[in-house]
Motif scaffolding. Structure first.
Motif, PDB file in Angstrom:
ATOM      1  N   GLY A   1       0.848  -1.188   0.000  1.00 13.69           N
ATOM      2  CA  GLY A   1       0.000   0.000   0.000  1.00 13.69           C
ATOM      3  C   GLY A   1       0.879   1.232   0.000  1.00 13.69           C
ATOM      4  N   LEU A   2       0.768   2.030  -1.050  1.00 12.12           N
ATOM      5  CA  LEU A   2       1.614   3.228  -1.183  1.00 12.12           C
ATOM      6  C   LEU A   2       0.740   4.432  -1.457  1.00 12.12           C
ATOM      7  N   GLY A   3      -0.316   4.565  -0.659  1.00 14.08           N
ATOM      8  CA  GLY A   3      -1.214   5.695  -0.816  1.00 14.08           C
ATOM      9  C   GLY A   3      -0.781   6.846   0.068  1.00 14.08           C
ATOM     10  N   ARG A   4      -1.780   7.557   0.577  1.00 10.76           N
ATOM     11  CA  ARG A   4      -1.564   8.755   1.388  1.00 10.76           C
ATOM     12  C   ARG A   4      -0.561   8.490   2.517  1.00 10.76           C
ATOM     13  N   LEU A   5      -0.760   7.428   3.274  1.00 13.99           N
ATOM     14  CA  LEU A   5       0.121   7.143   4.408  1.00 13.99           C
ATOM     15  C   LEU A   5       1.235   6.159   4.049  1.00 13.99           C
ATOM     16  N   GLY A   6       0.959   5.240   3.129  1.00 14.40           N
ATOM     17  CA  GLY A   6       1.962   4.230   2.785  1.00 14.40           C
ATOM     18  C   GLY A   6       3.251   4.855   2.282  1.00 14.40           C
TER      19      GLY A   6
ATOM     20  N   ALA B   1       1.484   3.161 -11.030  1.00 19.28           N
ATOM     21  CA  ALA B   1       2.154   4.446 -10.773  1.00 19.28           C
ATOM     22  C   ALA B   1       2.756   4.477  -9.367  1.00 19.28           C
ATOM     23  N   GLU B   2       2.129   3.778  -8.415  1.00 13.09           N
ATOM     24  CA  GLU B   2       2.672   3.764  -7.042  1.00 13.09           C
ATOM     25  C   GLU B   2       3.970   2.946  -6.994  1.00 13.09           C
ATOM     26  N   LEU B   3       4.007   1.854  -7.737  1.00 15.42           N
ATOM     27  CA  LEU B   3       5.248   1.057  -7.786  1.00 15.42           C
ATOM     28  C   LEU B   3       6.344   1.845  -8.493  1.00 15.42           C
TER      29      LEU B   3
ATOM     30  N   PRO C   1      -6.239  -0.363   2.535  1.00 17.09           N
ATOM     31  CA  PRO C   1      -7.570  -0.045   3.051  1.00 17.09           C
ATOM     32  C   PRO C   1      -7.950  -0.997   4.189  1.00 17.09           C
ATOM     33  N   THR C   2      -8.628  -0.432   5.182  1.00 20.75           N
ATOM     34  CA  THR C   2      -8.931  -1.169   6.413  1.00 20.75           C
ATOM     35  C   THR C   2      -9.653  -2.485   6.133  1.00 20.75           C
ATOM     36  N   SER C   3     -10.492  -2.510   5.112  1.00 16.73           N
ATOM     37  CA  SER C   3     -11.266  -3.722   4.817  1.00 16.73           C
ATOM     38  C   SER C   3     -10.366  -4.904   4.444  1.00 16.73           C
ATOM     39  N   LEU C   4      -9.114  -4.646   4.094  1.00 16.80           N
ATOM     40  CA  LEU C   4      -8.202  -5.733   3.702  1.00 16.80           C
ATOM     41  C   LEU C   4      -7.340  -6.224   4.859  1.00 16.80           C
ATOM     42  N   HIS C   5      -7.289  -5.461   5.957  1.00  9.79           N
ATOM     43  CA  HIS C   5      -6.286  -5.734   6.993  1.00  9.79           C
ATOM     44  C   HIS C   5      -6.306  -7.172   7.501  1.00  9.79           C
ATOM     45  N   ALA C   6      -7.496  -7.631   7.937  1.00 10.44           N
ATOM     46  CA  ALA C   6      -7.547  -8.938   8.622  1.00 10.44           C
ATOM     47  C   ALA C   6      -7.033 -10.050   7.710  1.00 10.44           C
TER      48      ALA C   6
ATOM     49  N   CYS D   1       0.646  -3.497  10.852  1.00 12.16           N
ATOM     50  CA  CYS D   1      -0.555  -3.127  10.096  1.00 12.16           C
ATOM     51  C   CYS D   1      -1.123  -1.833  10.658  1.00 12.16           C
ATOM     52  N   GLU D   2      -1.528  -0.975   9.752  1.00 16.25           N
ATOM     53  CA  GLU D   2      -2.136   0.285  10.185  1.00 16.25           C
ATOM     54  C   GLU D   2      -3.443   0.033  10.945  1.00 16.25           C
ATOM     55  N   LYS D   3      -3.848   1.022  11.735  1.00 17.45           N
ATOM     56  CA  LYS D   3      -5.107   0.954  12.451  1.00 17.45           C
ATOM     57  C   LYS D   3      -6.251   1.230  11.506  1.00 17.45           C
ATOM     58  N   PRO D   4      -7.488   0.880  11.792  1.00 14.80           N
ATOM     59  CA  PRO D   4      -7.836  -0.088  12.829  1.00 14.80           C
ATOM     60  C   PRO D   4      -7.583  -1.513  12.333  1.00 14.80           C
TER      61      PRO D   4
HETATM   62  P1  NAI Z   1      -5.031   5.186   0.576  1.00 21.13           P
HETATM   63  O1  NAI Z   1      -6.298   4.803  -0.117  1.00 21.13           O
HETATM   64  O2  NAI Z   1      -4.413   6.497   0.279  1.00 21.13           O
HETATM   65  O3  NAI Z   1      -3.955   4.051   0.281  1.00 21.13           O
HETATM   66  C1  NAI Z   1      -4.270   2.676   0.229  1.00 21.13           C
HETATM   67  C2  NAI Z   1      -3.189   1.961  -0.546  1.00 21.13           C
HETATM   68  O4  NAI Z   1      -3.466   0.558  -0.588  1.00 21.13           O
HETATM   69  C3  NAI Z   1      -3.067   2.414  -2.011  1.00 21.13           C
HETATM   70  O5  NAI Z   1      -1.700   2.491  -2.314  1.00 21.13           O
HETATM   71  C4  NAI Z   1      -3.682   1.271  -2.793  1.00 21.13           C
HETATM   72  O6  NAI Z   1      -3.156   1.166  -4.095  1.00 21.13           O
HETATM   73  C5  NAI Z   1      -3.260   0.098  -1.918  1.00 21.13           C
HETATM   74  N1  NAI Z   1      -4.035  -1.124  -2.126  1.00 21.13           N
HETATM   75  C6  NAI Z   1      -5.367  -1.232  -2.370  1.00 21.13           C
HETATM   76  N2  NAI Z   1      -5.681  -2.541  -2.495  1.00 21.13           N
HETATM   77  C7  NAI Z   1      -4.540  -3.256  -2.314  1.00 21.13           C
HETATM   78  C8  NAI Z   1      -4.219  -4.637  -2.321  1.00 21.13           C
HETATM   79  N3  NAI Z   1      -5.153  -5.569  -2.548  1.00 21.13           N
HETATM   80  N4  NAI Z   1      -2.939  -5.011  -2.086  1.00 21.13           N
HETATM   81  C9  NAI Z   1      -1.992  -4.088  -1.871  1.00 21.13           C
HETATM   82  N5  NAI Z   1      -2.230  -2.749  -1.858  1.00 21.13           N
HETATM   83  C10 NAI Z   1      -3.487  -2.352  -2.069  1.00 21.13           C
HETATM   84  O7  NAI Z   1      -5.313   5.033   2.145  1.00 21.13           O
HETATM   85  P2  NAI Z   1      -4.473   5.639   3.379  1.00 21.13           P
HETATM   86  O8  NAI Z   1      -5.045   6.931   3.801  1.00 21.13           O
HETATM   87  O9  NAI Z   1      -3.036   5.572   3.090  1.00 21.13           O
HETATM   88  O10 NAI Z   1      -4.888   4.611   4.537  1.00 21.13           O
HETATM   89  C11 NAI Z   1      -4.371   3.300   4.597  1.00 21.13           C
HETATM   90  C12 NAI Z   1      -4.563   2.766   6.007  1.00 21.13           C
HETATM   91  O11 NAI Z   1      -3.878   3.610   6.914  1.00 21.13           O
HETATM   92  C13 NAI Z   1      -6.020   2.720   6.480  1.00 21.13           C
HETATM   93  O12 NAI Z   1      -6.225   1.528   7.202  1.00 21.13           O
HETATM   94  C14 NAI Z   1      -6.144   3.918   7.412  1.00 21.13           C
HETATM   95  O13 NAI Z   1      -7.078   3.701   8.467  1.00 21.13           O
HETATM   96  C15 NAI Z   1      -4.741   4.015   7.959  1.00 21.13           C
HETATM   97  N6  NAI Z   1      -4.394   5.390   8.371  1.00 21.13           N
HETATM   98  C16 NAI Z   1      -3.844   5.564   9.601  1.00 21.13           C
HETATM   99  C17 NAI Z   1      -3.530   6.823  10.055  1.00 21.13           C
HETATM  100  C18 NAI Z   1      -2.905   7.010  11.393  1.00 21.13           C
HETATM  101  O14 NAI Z   1      -3.020   8.096  11.958  1.00 21.13           O
HETATM  102  N7  NAI Z   1      -2.248   6.020  11.932  1.00 21.13           N
HETATM  103  C19 NAI Z   1      -3.800   8.017   9.228  1.00 21.13           C
HETATM  104  C20 NAI Z   1      -4.295   7.706   7.913  1.00 21.13           C
HETATM  105  C21 NAI Z   1      -4.605   6.439   7.518  1.00 21.13           C
END
Ligand code: NAI
Length: 340
Positions: A12-17, A42-44, A77-82, A97-100
């Motif tokens: 996961g290389l989104g906002r936080l990754g 593009a993230e890779l 995304p949280t739905s994938l964590h478990a 793993c990120e919260k929750p």
């Molecule tokens: P985001 O949507 O910006 O990034 C999600 C990343 O997961 C994207 O790079 C996406 O391409 C990737 N992804 C989607 N499906 C995938 C898969 N099957 N296999 C591998 N990668 C996949 O989301 P964001 O904001 O980065 O949040 C991610 C997690 O971080 C969430 O669980 C959120 O709750 C947590 N988070 C925690 C924070 C904190 O304060 N500790 C703050 C912000 C987010």
């Protein structure tokens, strides 16, 4: 002889990754990022060009099979964590793993059961505030008895309003404001109050600006109160509509005093005196507030996985945070107190 490093795959290389990837690649001396995983090419590409992580996988199972991989860092995304945690544990990998942990209690318990089968593996859910210097100091002072017996936590996570409403993208999958934002405060309250058992929850909310959240049973401002079995209490506020910036504030009331962390959410120590009065600029977002804590968190996970320290938080803490967050969400949606 060089000391061993932890070979990590960032998932996961989104906002936080991306933030975690930069920390792991550049600021955690005992970690080596050997591969990245994202379904978005593009993230890779970003990982390769910005951090030199040239091995990228679109498929998570392929990442788990990467030769020599020790650990995964899940920022998905949280739905994938478990499911992703369970797959990693079965592949013999340490897991951050990120919260929750999950939005579903049964899934949390499934992860706990799987983790129990792999006691040699480190698993950490990213409750980053526990690694913030001020929260750490407050917890130590409470444990030392500085404020007597703590009986009430009042804690808030309030984000600056984003007029573009970009966070609406997360609304269908985030679990709502309590599981997305207050889950941090819930974890803090349990930690600072000594892990009390929840008894009853009250909650309500409103949509002050982002009325589109209603379609997901969500609000942009939520309030909740939790009563614990030992008589202690916690009260939470979460908001996405602050005008001034990001403000995380926690107060702990004890029989002998009160501690507050973050009551002035100032960006730095510059004080501006001008025609508007005397003021500080405010932290714009959660990362500006907790950047140091994210780094310490990654360092502690790495050292724990390398067997050099034990973790101060448990997987069960994450299950409890979800359990309380779910009850808060239910109490708000059904407009009634929820008993545990
Ligand atoms: P985001 O949507 O910006 O990034 C999600 C990343 O997961 C994207 O790079 C996406 O391409 C990737 N992804 C989607 N499906 C995938 C898969 N099957 N296999 C591998 N990668 C996949 O989301 P964001 O904001 O980065 O949040 C991610 C997690 O971080 C969430 O669980 C959120 O709750 C947590 N988070 C925690 C924070 C904190 O304060 N500790 C703050 C912000 C987010």
């Amino acid at each position: 002889m060089s000391s061993p490093t932890l070979k990590v795959g960032i998932v996961g290389l989104g906002r936080l990754g991306q933030r975690h990837a930069i920390n792991l690649a550049q600021r955690v001396p005992n970690a080596e990022v050997v591969a990245a995983c994202s379904p978005v090419p593009a993230e890779l590409d970003w990982a390769a060009s910005q951090l030199g992580i040239t091995t990228g996988y679109a498929d998570y199972d392929a990442l788990l099979a990467h030769p020599g991989l020790d650990a995964v860092f899940l920022v998905t995304p949280t739905s994938l964590h478990a499911d992703q945690i369970i797959a990693a544990l079965r592949a013999g990998k340490h897991v951050f793993c990120e919260k929750p942990l999950s939005l579903d209690l049964a899934d949390c318990l499934k992860v706990e059961a799987e983790a129990a089968r792999h006691p040699q593996l480190t698993i950490m859910i990213g409750f980053v505030r526990r690694f913030d210097a001020s929260y750490h100091d407050a917890q130590q002072k409470i444990a030392q008895g500085l404020i007597g017996k703590p009986y009430l936590v009042r804690s808030q996570t309030c984000d600056q309003n984003d007029p573009s409403g970009a966070f609406m993208r997360f609304a269908p999958t985030s679990g709502g404001i309590f599981l997305d934002c207050s889950v941090h405060d819930i974890d803090l309250a349990r930690w600072l109050l000594g892990n009390p058992v929840p008894k009853r929850v009250y909650a309500s909310g409103t949509n002050a600006i982002h009325t589109g959240l209603q379609a997901f049973g969500d609000v942009d401002n939520g309030l909740a109160t939790v009563e614990f079995a030992d008589g202690s209490m916690a009260s939470f506020m979460a908001s996405r509509t602050m005008a001034h910036g990001h403000e995380t504030l926690t107060e702990v009331f004890g029989t002998g005093g009160r501690l507050a962390v973050g009551s002035n959410p100032r960006l730095n120590r510059v004080e501006i005196s001008d025609a508007h009065g005397v003021r500080n600029e405010c932290t714009p977002d959660f990362y500006a507030r907790f950047a140091d804590a994210f780094l310490i968190e990654a360092q502690e996970f790495t050292d724990a996985a390398l067997g050099r320290r034990t973790l101060s938080l448990t997987l069960h803490d994450a299950t409890e945070a979800t359990r309380i967050g779910l009850a808060m969400t239910q109490a708000m949606r059904e407009a009634r107190p929820v008993e545990f």
